[in-house]
Design an enzyme around this catalytic site. Structure first.
Site, PDB file in Angstrom:
ATOM      1  N   CYS A  30      -4.481  -0.257  -2.675  1.00 41.48           N
ATOM      2  CA  CYS A  30      -4.447   1.396  -1.894  1.00 41.48           C
ATOM      3  C   CYS A  30      -6.069   2.166  -2.729  1.00 41.48           C
ATOM      4  O   CYS A  30      -6.202   2.012  -3.480  1.00 41.48           O
ATOM      5  CB  CYS A  30      -3.432   2.038  -2.683  1.00 41.48           C
ATOM      6  SG  CYS A  30      -1.596   1.224  -2.239  1.00 41.48           S
ATOM      7  N   GLY A  57      -7.057   0.283   1.734  1.00 36.78           N
ATOM      8  CA  GLY A  57      -5.198  -0.090   2.719  1.00 36.78           C
ATOM      9  C   GLY A  57      -4.998   0.624   4.186  1.00 36.78           C
ATOM     10  O   GLY A  57      -5.949   1.819   4.642  1.00 36.78           O
ATOM     11  N   ASN A 131      -2.232   3.318  -7.036  1.00 39.71           N
ATOM     12  CA  ASN A 131      -3.622   2.462  -6.254  1.00 39.71           C
ATOM     13  C   ASN A 131      -2.780   1.423  -7.626  1.00 39.71           C
ATOM     14  O   ASN A 131      -3.529   1.357  -8.587  1.00 39.71           O
ATOM     15  CB  ASN A 131      -4.764   2.656  -6.478  1.00 39.71           C
ATOM     16  CG  ASN A 131      -5.263   1.643  -6.052  1.00 39.71           C
ATOM     17  OD1 ASN A 131      -4.717   0.881  -5.861  1.00 39.71           O
ATOM     18  ND2 ASN A 131      -6.953   1.591  -6.869  1.00 39.71           N
ATOM     19  N   GLY A 132      -2.798   0.342  -7.983  1.00 42.30           N
ATOM     20  CA  GLY A 132      -2.618  -0.857  -8.313  1.00 42.30           C
ATOM     21  C   GLY A 132      -1.121  -1.682  -8.269  1.00 42.30           C
ATOM     22  O   GLY A 132      -0.515  -1.406  -7.103  1.00 42.30           O
ATOM     23  N   TYR A 274     -15.829  -8.121  -4.437  1.00 47.10           N
ATOM     24  CA  TYR A 274     -15.756  -7.869  -2.435  1.00 47.10           C
ATOM     25  C   TYR A 274     -14.668  -6.331  -2.338  1.00 47.10           C
ATOM     26  O   TYR A 274     -15.258  -6.210  -1.191  1.00 47.10           O
ATOM     27  CB  TYR A 274     -14.503  -9.371  -2.765  1.00 47.10           C
ATOM     28  CG  TYR A 274     -13.544  -8.639  -1.264  1.00 47.10           C
ATOM     29  CD1 TYR A 274     -14.261  -9.231   0.452  1.00 47.10           C
ATOM     30  CD2 TYR A 274     -12.059  -8.016  -0.746  1.00 47.10           C
ATOM     31  CE1 TYR A 274     -13.431  -9.035   1.154  1.00 47.10           C
ATOM     32  CE2 TYR A 274     -11.297  -8.204  -0.224  1.00 47.10           C
ATOM     33  CZ  TYR A 274     -12.023  -8.418   0.918  1.00 47.10           C
ATOM     34  OH  TYR A 274     -11.685  -8.693   1.774  1.00 47.10           O
TER      35      TYR A 274
END
Ligand code: SF4
Length: 502
Positions: A30, A57, A131-132, A274
């Protein structure tokens, strides 16, 4: 508190990294954003911040905003540009906002799991974006069940994410600040939170700092965001990283910081390879420079006689430039990405499905005809994409196709927010490099070494997570059987249990 009602998922958009229908690349968990800025249009700042974080995301997007007395939320399935328009942003008034772009890790891709998540608190509401991925959700669920008001808020309405669980666990007596201070030590795994009450913005990062989170300054306020690229787009200047284990509180009195947990940095090395945008900086290092350097090192470690270096668009581009610079082989474009056939909820017809990778990539025949090619990509997950690329290039007349990869073989799943595949699906799990080369049909294959990849990030290896390459997980994974999306097979669970080194 107000909710926008769900509509059916809508197609389409761009920005998907995936090149082969049904074959997802590594998916980021995210992107999160938060802003406290009296006098600014915070919903619009958040919109553009999320726009810059769209690559993190693409399943859903949401913004919560508060004018000091009431939190409003607008969220939906789809890309940021699909979810919001002027009218919906107009409903999000105030001087505090948080935002989220989501790819699902724990919990499916459905509207009720979109973020920010809302939860009741004794004196108001909390809105949270995450996020995670937490690795002790079973433990946390049991903790919630022990509490009398268990399963209130979105958990009760079927939100199955670890984010909803954290939101519910923040429903304790006392201030939100003290609730967060008490809860953070109980969480394990990767988290970057932006959250808010009616009058205060908070941010917190796990003690390993696995996912990135940065603090920025506006003339009239503050911004926190997953990547520096999101600060740039809304005109915020970079102040510093949010430290691993730090909690930040921003209200009318200004910004306060507290080191709630002792930092034990283990930043995700895959962000450099990436995940993050090339124009982002992480821990002071330009992501683009890291990728170019990875390409240079790849050329030193795996030279080959060839006529042209080409990237797999777009993610292989900086490493391909680095490979060309170091090897002296000319760099060029060998394939063009059909950028606007990105993420779609429309199933392709059988005829189109048979086109496979041609739906996304088209070879530049004149450029590659009779050439010995070096094709540079950032990673190999299942190998299907590379197999399709090699085949397409040969069909278009390439004389030789040498594949070079700017990360080592991905052999282990990620439990900290990146969805690669199950372990059984990872091609490097069962096969050696020669076998993989044969499997994808390449004339040769070379992966960068672990050491060279890490050196290219300019970080000390002890401060990075590289578990998907090594199996050395920096945070103990205990709840593997409870993690979402079937990330694990039994063998992995056993091996992970044996190898965890926390
Ligand atoms: S396992 Fe890999 S993708 Fe996951 S946090 Fe660690 S380095 Fe990043």
């Amino acid at each position: 508190m107000w909710h926008h009602d769900a509509v059916a998922p809508r197609g389409d958009g761009t920005l998907s990294h995936d090149l082969l229908p049904g074959e997802k690349g590594p998916q980021d968990a995210c992107g999160v954003f938060g802003v406290f800025a009296p006098g600014e249009e915070v919903a619009k700042l958040t919109y553009f911040g999320l726009y810059a974080l769209q690559h993190r995301g693409q399943e859903s997007a949401g913004i919560a905003a508060s004018d000091g007395s009431q939190i409003m939320v607008f969220k939906d399935m789809g890309l940021v540009s699909q979810v919001f328009d002027e009218a919906s942003l107009e409903t999000l008034q105030g001087h505090i906002a948080i935002g989220h772009t989501r790819y699902s890790t724990t919990g499916g891709s459905v509207w009720s799991n979109a973020q920010p998540t809302l939860g009741p608190r004794p004196e108001g509401t909390v809105a949270l974006a995450h996020n995670g991925n937490l690795v002790n959700t079973g433990e946390l669920l049991r903790l919630l069940e022990e509490r009398e008001h268990a399963r209130s808020g979105e958990i009760a309405r079927g939100n199955t994410t670890d984010t909803a669980l954290v939101t519910a666990l923040l429903n304790t007596e006392g201030s939100l600040e003290s609730a967060l201070r008490d809860l953070l030590p109980l969480l394990r795994g990767a988290y970057c939170f932006t959250l808010m009450s009616e009058d205060t913005l908070y941010a917190a990062r796990d003690p390993q700092g696995i996912r990135p989170l940065v603090l920025g300054r506006l003339e009239r306020g503050w911004v926190v965001a997953s990547e520096t690229a999101a600060l740039d787009i809304c005109g915020a200047s970079f102040v510093r990283e949010v430290a691993p284990g730090e909690m930040i509180v921003i209200d009318e009195q200004g910004l306060r910081s507290e080191q709630v947990l002792e930092p034990r940095p283990k930043g995700c090395v895959f962000e450099y390879v990436y995940l993050a945008r090339p124009d982002t900086r992480i821990a002071g290092r330009s992501v683009n420079e890291s990728r170019i350097e990875m390409g240079r090192r790849l050329a030193q470690e795996h030279p080959v006689e060839a006529d042209l270096v080409i990237p797999t668009p777009e993610s292989g581009t900086p490493a391909a430039i680095g490979y060309a610079q170091e090897s002296g082989i000319p760099y060029g474009q060998g394939m063009v990405k059909n950028a606007y056939v990105g993420r779609t909820f429309i199933q392709p017809s059988q005829t189109i499905r048979q086109l496979g990778i041609r739906l996304k990539l088209n070879p530049l025949r004149e450029a590659i005809q009779d050439k010995r090619l070096v094709v540079v990509d950032d990673s190999i997950v299942r190998g299907n994409t590379q197999r399709a690329v090699v085949r397409m290039l040969r069909e278009a007349g390439a004389a030789e196709v040498h594949v070079r990869i700017s990360s080592p073989p991905v052999r282990w799943p990620c439990f900290y927010g990146i969805d690669f595949a199950t372990r059984a699906e990872l091609i490097a799990n069962g096969l050696g490099v020669g076998d993989i080369a044969r499997s994808i049909g390449a004339d040769s294959l070379g992966y960068i070494s672990q050491e060279a990849m890490i050196e290219a990030t300019d970080q000390d290896s002890s401060t990075l997570c590289s578990a998907c390459f090594t199996g050395q997980y920096p945070v103990r994974v205990t709840d593997v059987e409870e993690l979402g999306q079937g990330t694990l097979d039994l063998h992995t669970q056993q091996t992970v249990a044996a190898r965890e080194d926390a």
